[in-house]
Design an enzyme around this catalytic site. Structure first.
Site, short mmCIF file in Angstrom:
data_model
loop_
_atom_site.label_atom_id
_atom_site.label_comp_id
_atom_site.label_asym_id
_atom_site.label_seq_id
_atom_site.Cartn_x
_atom_site.Cartn_y
_atom_site.Cartn_z
N GLU A 165 0.83 -1.21 0.00
CA GLU A 165 0.00 0.00 0.00
C GLU A 165 0.87 1.26 0.00
O GLU A 165 1.83 1.37 0.76
CB GLU A 165 -0.92 0.00 1.22
CG GLU A 165 -1.89 1.18 1.26
CD GLU A 165 -2.75 1.20 2.51
OE1 GLU A 165 -3.79 1.88 2.51
OE2 GLU A 165 -2.37 0.54 3.51
N CYS B 97 -5.79 -2.83 2.39
CA CYS B 97 -5.48 -2.73 3.82
C CYS B 97 -6.69 -2.86 4.73
O CYS B 97 -7.15 -3.97 4.97
CB CYS B 97 -4.71 -1.45 4.09
SG CYS B 97 -3.81 -1.49 5.67
N LYS C 261 -10.15 2.49 -2.20
CA LYS C 261 -10.31 1.93 -0.85
C LYS C 261 -11.62 2.39 -0.23
O LYS C 261 -11.91 3.59 -0.16
CB LYS C 261 -9.12 2.35 0.01
CG LYS C 261 -9.07 1.75 1.39
CD LYS C 261 -7.76 2.14 2.08
CE LYS C 261 -7.61 1.56 3.45
NZ LYS C 261 -6.31 1.92 4.07
#
Length: 294
Positions: free
Chosen positions: A43, A153, A116
């Site tokens: 990331e 994540c 995300k």
């Protein structure tokens, strides 16, 4: 057997962004020459993890998509004929930014992107200051090496995200990651957190009958504000099979460049043995759309 050679780079980042990108390029070239067909990066791999503080000047790091980084990694993908999963700080418009994974096809083109969806806001992880929650939904990205369920994540803690990718035909789940220890925690607590992180993702593999690839950064990054003791990123990048079996897990304190072979056809067999999708009670899940069912 449909075998796929997956490469990943577990890297320690420094303040010099150019240095990070040169090392990424060298790592991609090496993995490709060793036979990797798909390469997954961690990331926000171009820079330090800047979310330890809230600083408006950091928005200068963001870039459009397509932009300089997609061109940079696109040229690498085309040169070495590999699919690359990148993770970028996207500048969509003034005041509107995302934490975005971009998948580069082996011909250098952009195969797709994922913004995300779950954005944390905790000490040393002030991501809500920087990132608008994603608005592209949970949709796999089709590539020459398969249909990739790319998440990022904090998404990895949510079974709903993994399930929605699986329900749309993802052949694997991929998580570029930046997570580490709070140095104020005891060694025992640090280890519990690292193992919980591994376990929940292996659970997504089992529940969906899919391989999981999770690539984390490694090494210490100080907190520029001095409010915390910084983050010791715990590495431990891994590839798990559709029954949660660990094909490989990296160490927690060193850079690694690894290739793992996985059999994508094995997922079909596992789903025949454990037909979780068949037995889902989709007529009884209405409450999942509530924040809390009280």
């Amino acid at each position: 057997m449909k075998e796929l050679k997956i490469g990943f780079l577990q890297q320690h980042n420094v303040a010099d962004q150019q240095d990070n990108m040169v090392r990424l390029a060298e790592g991609i070239a090496d993995l490709a020459q060793r036979g990797a067909q798909l390469i997954v990066l961690q990331e926000l791999h171009n820079s330090l993890y800047f979310c330890q503080t809230e600083d408006v000047n950091v928005f200068d790091l963001a870039e459009p998509i397509p932009g300089p980084s997609t061109q940079f990694f696109g040229e690498l993908a085309k040169t070495y004929h590999v699919v690359i999963v990148t993770s970028l700080f996207e500048r969509r418009a003034p005041g509107l930014y995302h934490n975005t994974a971009v998948v580069i096809e082996a011909d250098g083109s952009i195969a797709g992107k994922y913004r995300k969806m779950h954005i944390p806001d905790d000490p040393a992880y002030y991501e809500k200051f920087y990132f608008t929650p994603g608005d592209l939904g949970f949709h796999p990205i089709d590539t020459s090496v398969g249909r990739l369920g790319v998440l990022v994540c904090w998404d990895q803690w949510y079974p709903e995200a993994a399930r929605l990718m699986a329900l749309q035909g993802a052949e694997m789940l991929i998580y570029p990651t930046a997570i580490g220890y709070a140095l104020s925690d005891s060694k025992e607590e640090q280890e519990r957190q690292r193992e919980a992180w591994t376990t929940v993702q292996r659970g997504h593999a089992v529940a969906n009958g899919l391989p999981v690839i999770s690539v984390n950064r490694v090494g210490f990054e100080p907190d520029p504000s001095g409010q915390t003791e910084g983050i010791q990123f715990w590495g431990s990048s891994f590839v798990a099979g559709p029954q949660g079996e660990l094909h490989y897990r990296a160490g927690n304190d060193e850079e690694e460049s690894i290739i793992v072979n996985i059999d994508l056809d094995h997922s079909e067999q596992v789903r025949r043995w454990w037909p979780f999708l068949r037995d889902r009670r989709i007529d009884k899940y209405d409450s999942i759309l509530k924040r809390y069912d009280d």
